[in-house]
Design a protein around this motif. Structure first.
Motif, mmCIF file in Angstrom:
data_model
loop_
_atom_site.group_PDB
_atom_site.id
_atom_site.type_symbol
_atom_site.label_atom_id
_atom_site.label_comp_id
_atom_site.label_asym_id
_atom_site.label_seq_id
_atom_site.Cartn_x
_atom_site.Cartn_y
_atom_site.Cartn_z
ATOM 1 N N ALA A 312 0.838 -1.199 0.000
ATOM 2 C CA ALA A 312 0.000 0.000 0.000
ATOM 3 C C ALA A 312 0.870 1.245 0.000
ATOM 4 C CB ALA A 312 -0.918 0.000 1.218
ATOM 5 N N ARG A 313 0.407 2.264 -0.731
ATOM 6 C CA ARG A 313 1.157 3.531 -0.814
ATOM 7 C C ARG A 313 0.769 4.420 0.357
ATOM 8 N NH1 ARG A 313 -0.230 5.976 -6.355
ATOM 9 N NH2 ARG A 313 -2.239 4.965 -6.002
ATOM 10 N N LEU A 314 1.343 4.094 1.502
ATOM 11 C CA LEU A 314 0.936 4.747 2.736
ATOM 12 C C LEU A 314 1.262 6.239 2.738
ATOM 13 C CD1 LEU A 314 -0.390 4.142 5.436
ATOM 14 C CD2 LEU A 314 1.881 3.741 6.380
ATOM 15 N N SER A 349 7.171 0.294 3.962
ATOM 16 C CA SER A 349 7.357 1.633 3.377
ATOM 17 C C SER A 349 8.745 1.765 2.762
ATOM 18 C CB SER A 349 7.149 2.705 4.447
ATOM 19 O OG SER A 349 8.246 2.791 5.348
ATOM 20 N N ARG A 350 9.714 1.081 3.308
ATOM 21 C CA ARG A 350 11.072 1.132 2.749
ATOM 22 C C ARG A 350 11.156 0.346 1.441
ATOM 23 N NH1 ARG A 350 15.591 2.513 6.574
ATOM 24 N NH2 ARG A 350 14.528 3.864 8.071
ATOM 25 N N HIS A 351 10.361 -0.708 1.336
ATOM 26 C CA HIS A 351 10.298 -1.413 0.059
ATOM 27 C C HIS A 351 9.649 -0.531 -1.008
ATOM 28 C CE1 HIS A 351 11.779 -5.526 0.803
ATOM 29 N NE2 HIS A 351 11.464 -5.257 2.064
ATOM 30 N N VAL A 352 8.627 0.211 -0.607
ATOM 31 C CA VAL A 352 8.014 1.155 -1.540
ATOM 32 C C VAL A 352 9.041 2.194 -1.970
ATOM 33 C CG1 VAL A 352 6.271 2.964 -1.798
ATOM 34 C CG2 VAL A 352 5.675 0.827 -0.637
ATOM 35 N N ASP A 361 8.930 8.414 0.933
ATOM 36 C CA ASP A 361 7.967 7.333 1.095
ATOM 37 C C ASP A 361 8.236 6.470 2.321
ATOM 38 O OD1 ASP A 361 6.339 7.903 -1.098
ATOM 39 O OD2 ASP A 361 7.668 6.850 -2.482
ATOM 40 N N LYS A 362 9.399 6.665 2.947
ATOM 41 C CA LYS A 362 9.723 5.889 4.141
ATOM 42 C C LYS A 362 8.896 6.376 5.332
ATOM 43 C CE LYS A 362 14.576 5.111 2.852
ATOM 44 N NZ LYS A 362 15.986 5.370 3.262
ATOM 45 N N LEU A 363 8.421 5.435 6.110
ATOM 46 C CA LEU A 363 7.687 5.735 7.336
ATOM 47 C C LEU A 363 8.659 5.672 8.502
ATOM 48 C CD1 LEU A 363 4.570 6.107 8.061
ATOM 49 C CD2 LEU A 363 4.672 3.727 8.845
ATOM 50 N N SER A 364 8.601 6.642 9.392
ATOM 51 C CA SER A 364 9.461 6.628 10.575
ATOM 52 C C SER A 364 8.815 5.786 11.670
ATOM 53 C CB SER A 364 9.687 8.050 11.084
ATOM 54 O OG SER A 364 8.492 8.576 11.642
ATOM 55 N N VAL A 365 9.611 5.417 12.658
ATOM 56 C CA VAL A 365 9.087 4.696 13.808
ATOM 57 C C VAL A 365 8.016 5.516 14.515
ATOM 58 C CG1 VAL A 365 9.686 3.958 16.156
ATOM 59 C CG2 VAL A 365 11.067 3.195 14.223
ATOM 60 N N ASN A 366 8.264 6.804 14.667
ATOM 61 C CA ASN A 366 7.289 7.660 15.341
ATOM 62 C C ASN A 366 5.974 7.715 14.574
ATOM 63 O OD1 ASN A 366 9.309 8.146 17.150
ATOM 64 N ND2 ASN A 366 9.733 10.236 16.460
ATOM 65 N N GLU A 367 6.051 7.739 13.255
ATOM 66 C CA GLU A 367 4.832 7.740 12.454
ATOM 67 C C GLU A 367 4.084 6.425 12.597
ATOM 68 O OE1 GLU A 367 5.823 10.742 8.740
ATOM 69 O OE2 GLU A 367 6.828 8.789 8.803
ATOM 70 N N ALA A 368 4.826 5.323 12.656
ATOM 71 C CA ALA A 368 4.186 4.014 12.836
ATOM 72 C C ALA A 368 3.488 3.937 14.190
ATOM 73 C CB ALA A 368 5.219 2.898 12.707
ATOM 74 N N LEU A 369 4.123 4.474 15.242
ATOM 75 C CA LEU A 369 3.492 4.487 16.552
ATOM 76 C C LEU A 369 2.249 5.372 16.561
ATOM 77 C CD1 LEU A 369 6.595 4.610 18.932
ATOM 78 C CD2 LEU A 369 5.051 2.675 18.514
ATOM 79 N N TYR A 370 2.295 6.480 15.843
ATOM 80 C CA TYR A 370 1.109 7.333 15.716
ATOM 81 C C TYR A 370 -0.039 6.559 15.080
ATOM 82 C CZ TYR A 370 -1.972 10.979 13.854
ATOM 83 O OH TYR A 370 -3.070 11.742 13.537
ATOM 84 N N LEU A 371 0.249 5.833 13.997
ATOM 85 C CA LEU A 371 -0.792 5.066 13.321
ATOM 86 C C LEU A 371 -1.355 3.975 14.224
ATOM 87 C CD1 LEU A 371 0.796 4.657 9.772
ATOM 88 C CD2 LEU A 371 -0.921 6.322 10.497
#
Length: 462
Positions: A312-314, A349-352, A361-371
């Motif tokens: 998915a294109r998060l 997200s890193r594969h994307v 396009d990379k998601l950070s750890v903080n963004e993942a915790l927010y989600l």
């Protein structure tokens, strides 16, 4: 029986470190905090740098005191799983070389059909509720099966163990003959009535209407579910664009609609109370429609990887201000752990990014915790009461201890530096959070609080 998340509790004052993500990408660390939680489980004050202070006048003299020390133990908002299939829990990690359709046929439908037996349903649902709670998941948007009594057992299990939950009877009146609703409307109402009798105010558990897919429900049933959602104010959960093959097959069934999302919109199922699972293959037009209807998306990176469904294109969704949370999608996803799901959200997200050649396009750890926390709260329509530590919200969180992760003093921040918001100490603490996200598990969860009540306590265990 009163749920442990609804039992009487005294006014409680919590001392210690708070960690949360009040905005996407921001990790706020509040050391030496003092939090007052009233008898309803609601936060009435949050004071910073008050660890050694006395209980204030706004707290009753007989207030209960809970203390955490240092920064290796902290409170974090409870995880919110926005997409999980409770009856599939026995199949966690079992998917072989399957893709979605073959996996459904070989593994999913057989185990779901087996749960028509109430004794089997009781065994499975008690385990999945206890396991998700043990992983710090305070709220789940559950799918059950088509069966009324087993679905009611899931509701009873969540209520009885003190987990906040949305309970969805899987609606399928156009499925395979052996797995098909005979009376979809009557069965749906029976589950709604059971939950309403168990928890009249929906203080803890709430029905969610769950048309499984557009190709599994008749047009009349989908429109009935949409009307019932509007009449009773109930949320909706369903699947959207999980695989390319799925999209192609479903679009052939609805030639009068241009997109998969439009099929749901045509049947009035896209609302601000709707949770859409997966959404891997969305068009620009579909995302615009989803945002216009204020729907939420449940990103299921672990499942999408296990079944090779897609990536998915998060970042694209987030850049368009879409409401997004995370879902384990057990058992397409191999683990009931939202921490594992957050970890995989970062990796997918890193594969994307490797394909797009865009670091953005990379998601950070903080963004993942927010989600996993506030993002999920927004998706389920409870962002005003869950997901962060703020006055007026519920004390709904997990107590995390990371001392078992082989920490080294020379790399650790100082408590004083964190309190002073020293950039070097904040950076070191961020490293500890990253370390926990990628190396931690349920053993780091020591207590779990739902509605201001402790419903899991592992603090006495070695």
């Amino acid at each position: 029986m009163t749920s442990p998340a609804l039992k009487e509790v005294p006014f409680t004052v919590y001392y210690g470190t708070l960690v949360h993500t009040p905005t996407l990408g921001e990790l706020e660390v509040i050391v030496n905090a003092r939090v007052g939680v009233d008898e309803t489980g609601t936060i009435v004050y949050v004071h910073k740098h008050a660890l050694h202070g006395s209980v204030e006048e706004e707290s009753p003299k007989n207030a209960k005191i809970v203390r955490l020390n240092g920064f290796t133990e902290f409170f974090l908002p409870g995880f919110i799983d926005t997409h999980i299939h409770a009856p599939q829990y026995p199949n966690c990690g079992v998917f072989g070389n399957s893709t979605l359709f073959s996996w459904l046929t070989k593994y999913t439908y057989p185990v779901e059909m087996a749960l028509v037996d109430p004794m089997k349903a009781q065994q499975v649902y008690e385990k999945v509720v206890k396991r998700t709670l043990a992983h710090g998941t305070t709220c789940c948007a559950y799918y059950a099966t088509i069966h009324v009594e087993p679905t009611n057992i899931l509701a009873d299990s969540a209520y009885g163990n003190g987990q906040r939950a949305f309970i969805g009877r899987s609606c399928m009146d156009c499925g395979k003959p052996i797995y098909n609703d005979e009376d979809g409307e009557g069965s749906t109402l029976a589950v709604i009535n059971h939950i309403r009798e168990k928890d009249p105010e929906y203080a803890l558990i709430k029905p969610i209407l769950a048309p499984r897919n557009a190709n599994k429900c008749s047009e009349g049933f989908m429109k009935w579910l949409a009307a019932k959602s509007k009449e009773l104010g109930l949320p909706i959960e369903t699947h959207l664009s999980e695989t390319e093959e799925e999209v192609e097959q479903i679009m052939q069934m609805f030639p009068h609609c241009k997109t998969y999302a439009e099929i749901y919109d045509y049947h009035n199922l896209l609302t601000e109370k709707t949770i859409l699972g997966h959404c891997v293959f969305l068009s620009e037009e579909e995302l615009a429609l989803i945002n216009e209807r204020k729907c939420g998306i449940s990103h299921c990176p672990t499942s999408n990887s296990c079944l090779t469904s897609g990536e998915a294109r998060l970042r694209w969704m987030l850049d368009n201000n879409t409401k997004v949370g995370l879902g384990t999608d057990v058992s397409g996803g191999f683990s009931p752990s939202m921490l594992t799901t957050a970890r995989h959200a970062v990796l997918v997200s890193r594969h994307v990014a490797m394909k797009t050649k865009k670091d953005h396009d990379k998601l950070s750890v903080n963004e993942a915790l927010y989600l996993a926390t506030l993002g999920g709260a927004n998706v389920i329509g409870m962002g005003d009461s869950l997901g962060t530590f703020a006055v007026g919200k519920k004390w709904e969180c997990q107590q995390i201890n990371i001392e078992s992760l082989d920490l080294f003093d020379f790399l650790n921040p100082s408590l004083e530096g964190l309190q002073a918001q020293n950039l070097d100490d904040l950076s070191k603490f961020q490293d500890l959070i990253d370390k926990w996200v990628f190396n931690g598990d349920d053993r780091n969860v020591r207590r779990v609080y739902v509605n201001g009540r402790c419903v899991v306590d592992k603090s006495s265990l070695t």
